[in-house]
Write a protein that holds these residues in place. Structure first.
Motif, PDB file in Angstrom:
ATOM      1  N   GLN A  34       0.734  -1.293   0.012  1.00  0.00           N
ATOM      2  CA  GLN A  34      -0.086   0.026  -0.020  1.00  0.00           C
ATOM      3  C   GLN A  34       0.702   1.333   0.076  1.00  0.00           C
ATOM      4  OE1 GLN A  34      -3.423  -1.143   1.865  1.00  0.00           O
ATOM      5  NE2 GLN A  34      -4.728   0.352   0.624  1.00  0.00           N
ATOM      6  N   GLY A  35       0.636   2.086  -0.837  1.00  0.00           N
ATOM      7  CA  GLY A  35       1.330   3.464  -1.156  1.00  0.00           C
ATOM      8  C   GLY A  35       2.881   3.270  -1.628  1.00  0.00           C
ATOM      9  N   GLU A  36       3.105   1.883  -2.129  1.00  0.00           N
ATOM     10  CA  GLU A  36       4.460   1.550  -2.389  1.00  0.00           C
ATOM     11  C   GLU A  36       4.565   1.987  -3.934  1.00  0.00           C
ATOM     12  OE1 GLU A  36       7.374  -2.223  -1.711  1.00  0.00           O
ATOM     13  OE2 GLU A  36       5.360  -2.473  -2.734  1.00  0.00           O
ATOM     14  N   VAL A  87     -13.883  -3.595  -9.299  1.00  0.00           N
ATOM     15  CA  VAL A  87     -12.253  -3.907  -9.209  1.00  0.00           C
ATOM     16  C   VAL A  87     -11.580  -2.835 -10.053  1.00  0.00           C
ATOM     17  CG1 VAL A  87     -10.510  -5.314  -9.275  1.00  0.00           C
ATOM     18  CG2 VAL A  87     -12.635  -6.007  -8.018  1.00  0.00           C
ATOM     19  N   ARG A  88     -12.072  -2.874 -11.335  1.00  0.00           N
ATOM     20  CA  ARG A  88     -11.334  -2.285 -12.374  1.00  0.00           C
ATOM     21  C   ARG A  88     -11.249  -0.717 -12.105  1.00  0.00           C
ATOM     22  NH1 ARG A  88     -13.098  -4.551 -18.217  1.00  0.00           N
ATOM     23  NH2 ARG A  88     -11.258  -3.544 -19.075  1.00  0.00           N
ATOM     24  N   ARG A  89     -12.302  -0.141 -11.491  1.00  0.00           N
ATOM     25  CA  ARG A  89     -12.370   1.197 -11.121  1.00  0.00           C
ATOM     26  C   ARG A  89     -10.925   1.410 -10.294  1.00  0.00           C
ATOM     27  NH1 ARG A  89     -16.459   4.220  -7.189  1.00  0.00           N
ATOM     28  NH2 ARG A  89     -14.998   5.846  -6.776  1.00  0.00           N
ATOM     29  N   ASN A  90     -10.565   0.550  -9.528  1.00  0.00           N
ATOM     30  CA  ASN A  90      -9.758   0.881  -8.427  1.00  0.00           C
ATOM     31  C   ASN A  90      -8.226   0.567  -9.109  1.00  0.00           C
ATOM     32  OD1 ASN A  90     -11.100   1.653  -6.241  1.00  0.00           O
ATOM     33  ND2 ASN A  90     -11.925  -0.648  -6.061  1.00  0.00           N
ATOM     34  N   ILE A  91      -8.238   0.109  -9.984  1.00  0.00           N
ATOM     35  CA  ILE A  91      -6.739  -0.197 -10.803  1.00  0.00           C
ATOM     36  C   ILE A  91      -6.907   0.480 -12.260  1.00  0.00           C
ATOM     37  CG2 ILE A  91      -4.924  -2.026 -11.235  1.00  0.00           C
ATOM     38  CD1 ILE A  91      -6.610  -3.998  -9.503  1.00  0.00           C
ATOM     39  N   GLN A  92      -5.957   1.332 -12.408  1.00  0.00           N
ATOM     40  CA  GLN A  92      -6.059   2.168 -13.636  1.00  0.00           C
ATOM     41  C   GLN A  92      -4.696   2.228 -14.539  1.00  0.00           C
ATOM     42  OE1 GLN A  92      -8.741   3.904 -15.451  1.00  0.00           O
ATOM     43  NE2 GLN A  92     -10.017   2.587 -13.826  1.00  0.00           N
ATOM     44  N   MET A  93      -4.759   2.294 -15.498  1.00  0.00           N
ATOM     45  CA  MET A  93      -3.586   2.222 -16.411  1.00  0.00           C
ATOM     46  C   MET A  93      -3.220   3.629 -16.957  1.00  0.00           C
ATOM     47  SD  MET A  93      -2.063  -0.651 -18.425  1.00  0.00           S
ATOM     48  CE  MET A  93      -1.033  -0.924 -19.986  1.00  0.00           C
ATOM     49  N   ALA A 122      -9.193   9.960 -12.835  1.00  0.00           N
ATOM     50  CA  ALA A 122     -10.626  10.336 -13.054  1.00  0.00           C
ATOM     51  C   ALA A 122     -11.448   9.390 -11.918  1.00  0.00           C
ATOM     52  CB  ALA A 122     -11.295  10.182 -14.316  1.00  0.00           C
ATOM     53  N   LEU A 123     -11.203   8.085 -11.791  1.00  0.00           N
ATOM     54  CA  LEU A 123     -12.040   7.498 -11.059  1.00  0.00           C
ATOM     55  C   LEU A 123     -11.460   7.244  -9.675  1.00  0.00           C
ATOM     56  CD1 LEU A 123     -12.958   4.570 -13.741  1.00  0.00           C
ATOM     57  CD2 LEU A 123     -14.441   6.499 -13.066  1.00  0.00           C
ATOM     58  N   ARG A 124     -10.745   8.151  -9.319  1.00  0.00           N
ATOM     59  CA  ARG A 124     -10.049   7.927  -8.159  1.00  0.00           C
ATOM     60  C   ARG A 124      -9.496   6.507  -7.665  1.00  0.00           C
ATOM     61  NH1 ARG A 124     -10.095  12.132  -4.492  1.00  0.00           N
ATOM     62  NH2 ARG A 124      -8.558  10.993  -3.547  1.00  0.00           N
ATOM     63  N   PRO A 125      -8.675   6.255  -8.422  1.00  0.00           N
ATOM     64  CA  PRO A 125      -8.126   4.736  -8.274  1.00  0.00           C
ATOM     65  C   PRO A 125      -7.318   4.708  -7.117  1.00  0.00           C
ATOM     66  CG  PRO A 125      -7.015   5.561  -9.836  1.00  0.00           C
ATOM     67  CD  PRO A 125      -7.993   6.462  -9.707  1.00  0.00           C
ATOM     68  N   GLU A 126      -7.098   3.339  -6.661  1.00  0.00           N
ATOM     69  CA  GLU A 126      -5.931   3.212  -5.632  1.00  0.00           C
ATOM     70  C   GLU A 126      -4.504   2.734  -6.253  1.00  0.00           C
ATOM     71  OE1 GLU A 126      -7.150   1.517  -2.088  1.00  0.00           O
ATOM     72  OE2 GLU A 126      -9.349   1.433  -2.699  1.00  0.00           O
ATOM     73  N   VAL A 127      -4.557   1.907  -7.375  1.00  0.00           N
ATOM     74  CA  VAL A 127      -3.477   1.345  -7.886  1.00  0.00           C
ATOM     75  C   VAL A 127      -3.461   2.142  -9.400  1.00  0.00           C
ATOM     76  CG1 VAL A 127      -2.232  -0.379  -8.841  1.00  0.00           C
ATOM     77  CG2 VAL A 127      -3.557  -0.755  -6.677  1.00  0.00           C
ATOM     78  N   ILE A 128      -1.972   2.504  -9.689  1.00  0.00           N
ATOM     79  CA  ILE A 128      -2.112   3.026 -11.015  1.00  0.00           C
ATOM     80  C   ILE A 128      -0.850   2.155 -11.572  1.00  0.00           C
ATOM     81  CG2 ILE A 128      -1.116   4.832 -12.625  1.00  0.00           C
ATOM     82  CD1 ILE A 128      -3.142   6.134 -11.497  1.00  0.00           C
ATOM     83  N   VAL A 129      -1.176   1.430 -12.666  1.00  0.00           N
ATOM     84  CA  VAL A 129      -0.141   0.840 -13.630  1.00  0.00           C
ATOM     85  C   VAL A 129       0.314   1.717 -14.625  1.00  0.00           C
ATOM     86  CG1 VAL A 129       0.154  -1.426 -14.781  1.00  0.00           C
ATOM     87  CG2 VAL A 129      -1.488  -1.117 -12.941  1.00  0.00           C
ATOM     88  N   GLN A 163       1.039  10.719  -6.031  1.00  0.00           N
ATOM     89  CA  GLN A 163       1.332   9.380  -5.197  1.00  0.00           C
ATOM     90  C   GLN A 163       0.788  10.059  -3.584  1.00  0.00           C
ATOM     91  OE1 GLN A 163       4.668   7.129  -4.981  1.00  0.00           O
ATOM     92  NE2 GLN A 163       3.299   5.350  -4.816  1.00  0.00           N
ATOM     93  N   ASN A 164       1.596  11.035  -3.283  1.00  0.00           N
ATOM     94  CA  ASN A 164       1.523  11.511  -1.938  1.00  0.00           C
ATOM     95  C   ASN A 164       0.068  12.051  -1.831  1.00  0.00           C
ATOM     96  OD1 ASN A 164       3.732  10.922  -0.791  1.00  0.00           O
ATOM     97  ND2 ASN A 164       4.770  12.745  -1.984  1.00  0.00           N
ATOM     98  N   ASP A 165      -0.343  12.655  -2.825  1.00  0.00           N
ATOM     99  CA  ASP A 165      -1.754  13.652  -2.567  1.00  0.00           C
ATOM    100  C   ASP A 165      -2.776  12.670  -2.592  1.00  0.00           C
ATOM    101  OD1 ASP A 165      -0.304  15.871  -2.576  1.00  0.00           O
ATOM    102  OD2 ASP A 165      -1.104  16.575  -4.390  1.00  0.00           O
ATOM    103  N   PHE A 166      -2.772  11.729  -3.426  1.00  0.00           N
ATOM    104  CA  PHE A 166      -3.945  10.805  -3.338  1.00  0.00           C
ATOM    105  C   PHE A 166      -3.667   9.288  -2.866  1.00  0.00           C
ATOM    106  CE2 PHE A 166      -4.171  13.996  -6.736  1.00  0.00           C
ATOM    107  CZ  PHE A 166      -5.536  14.606  -6.465  1.00  0.00           C
ATOM    108  N   ASP A 167      -2.448   9.121  -2.307  1.00  0.00           N
ATOM    109  CA  ASP A 167      -2.426   7.699  -1.550  1.00  0.00           C
ATOM    110  C   ASP A 167      -2.422   6.756  -2.646  1.00  0.00           C
ATOM    111  OD1 ASP A 167      -2.057   7.363   0.827  1.00  0.00           O
ATOM    112  OD2 ASP A 167      -4.100   7.322   1.790  1.00  0.00           O
ATOM    113  N   LEU A 168      -1.599   6.792  -3.711  1.00  0.00           N
ATOM    114  CA  LEU A 168      -1.784   5.797  -4.841  1.00  0.00           C
ATOM    115  C   LEU A 168      -0.618   4.994  -4.652  1.00  0.00           C
ATOM    116  CD1 LEU A 168      -2.087   8.375  -7.592  1.00  0.00           C
ATOM    117  CD2 LEU A 168      -3.784   6.759  -6.942  1.00  0.00           C
TER     118      LEU A 168
END
Ligand SMILES: Nc1ncnc2c1ncn2[C@@H]1O[C@H](COP(=O)(O)OP(=O)(O)O)[C@@H](O)[C@H]1O
Ligand SMILES: [Mg+2]
Length: 345
Positions: free
Chosen positions: A42-44, A92-98, A173-180, A204-209
């Motif tokens: 998380q956050g890494e 789930v897809r909403r949370n992981i964006q590319m 846009a969807l406020r994901p938690e993970v960005i690939v 990453q800092n601002d949105f806890d990604l």
């Protein structure tokens, strides 16, 4: 590591290789990804590095469900998301964006920036009601450092760096938690690469990604990654904390890659050993037996042709307390000082 947000185990993608036009016959497989394991905390930020064709984009596409794995599992916050019903998958897809590699081809030239960034809301209207979209898109433009008044412009009116900012805004846009992020700066001029990397760092800092940051060059991921995984021919051959990989690499392939990274200090450059690998990367349709790196490795012995090295702390290094004791898939893993450490420079 805190509870991982992503856990990837035994991930495989084989594309069938067919012959014939009317009656297709499978004659083999392109082993694009051939058994990949990693966790993302998380956050890494996990950097994934390797030469072109080693399977990085295929891993990325499986993580965001653009490709279906041939085998293996992907867990998101402990839940197996490898194969889900369409409805569960949508959430789930909403949370992981590319974020894609090439900002020149990944943005639809006939859509305005506002429509490009707001498009994910068509699929997830619950995130942004119609009347609220324009304001949200303008917010996103602001967040990525673009003028919100540009909302009605078209992609061709922007520079490469600005286009990648648009791609990043869309990814957020969807406020994901993970960005690939698949080679997000590889297509950009060197002068703007750092700006886009700094932007990703700030977001990453601002949105806890949490980030998977893919690159073909070890020098690009160095400053953004907490850990780095090195891929070769569909597998991770070495993975560890940033300093373990850069300052104490134990896999010959990582050592060879590092020996080619530019070193700014001329004196340090003098002392650096260049490792030139023999031959080319073998085809993923014809992967060598045993250790897949052995055909290019200066350390290869008979054992390497028959025994697949596992990705783990090598037994002979497990007694060493310190940075050399990290996961490395080599029977003869051994620390080698390739590039002077930052402290030495
Ligand atoms: N849809 C596909 N069909 C067949 N082979 C593919 C397909 N996509 C990728 N490959 C092959 O899989 C290997 C890995 O590709 P890729 O994941 O794009 O590597 P990278 O991103 O590291 O450059 C390459 O040999 C590529 O040609
Ligand atoms: Mg790629």
């Amino acid at each position: 590591m805190a509870e991982p947000i992503l856990e990837v185990r035994g991930l495989v993608k084989h594309y069938p290789l067919t012959q014939g036009i009317l009656f297709k016959k499978q004659v083999g497989a392109v082993k694009a990804v051939d058994g990949v394991d990693f966790d993302l905390g998380q956050g890494e930020t996990l950097g994934i590095v390797g030469e072109s064709g080693c399977g990085k984009s295929t891993v990325a596409k499986m993580l965001v469900h653009l490709e279906r794995p041939t085998a293996g599992t992907i867990r998101y916050k402990g839940e197996d998301i490898t194969s889900l019903s369409a409805k569960a998958l949508k959430a789930v897809r909403r949370n992981i964006q590319m974020v894609f590699q090439d900002p020149y081809t990944s943005l639809n030239p006939r859509m305005t920036v506002g429509d490009i960034i707001g498009e994910p809301y068509d699929i997830h209207p619950e995130v942004a009601p119609k009347g609220d979209r324009r304001r949200r898109v303008q917010d996103l433009l602001d967040v990525v450092g673009l003028n919100p008044e540009y909302i009605n412009r078209y992609p061709h009116q922007f520079s490469g760096g600005q286009r990648q900012r648009i791609g990043i805004a869309r990814g957020l846009a969807l406020r994901p938690e993970v960005i690939v992020a698949d080679e997000p700066v590889s297509a950009l001029d060197v002068s703007v690469q750092a700006q886009v990397i700094n932007l990703l760092d700030r977001l990453q800092n601002d949105f806890d990604l949490s980030y998977i940051f893919i690159a073909h060059d070890l020098s690009i991921v160095r400053h953004i990654s907490d850990r780095v995984g090195v891929m070769y021919l569909g597998r991770i051959v070495e993975i560890g904390r940033d300093s373990e990989i850069y300052d104490h690499p134990t896999h010959p392939y990582t050592q060879a890659l590092l020996s080619a990274v530019p070193v700014p200090d001329p004196e340090a450059r003098e002392h650096r050993e260049r490792i030139i690998l023999a031959g080319d990367v073998p085809s993923p349709t014809n992967v060598p037996s045993g250790c897949r790196f052995r055909t290019r490795c200066w350390k290869a012995q008979e054992r390497c042709a028959v025994e697949v090295p596992v990705l783990a702390v090598p037994p002979h290094l497990s007694t060493v307390k310190g940075p050399a004791a990290h996961d490395s898939a080599c029977h003869f893993a051994e620390e080698k000082h390739v590039v002077p450490t930052e402290a030495e420079q």
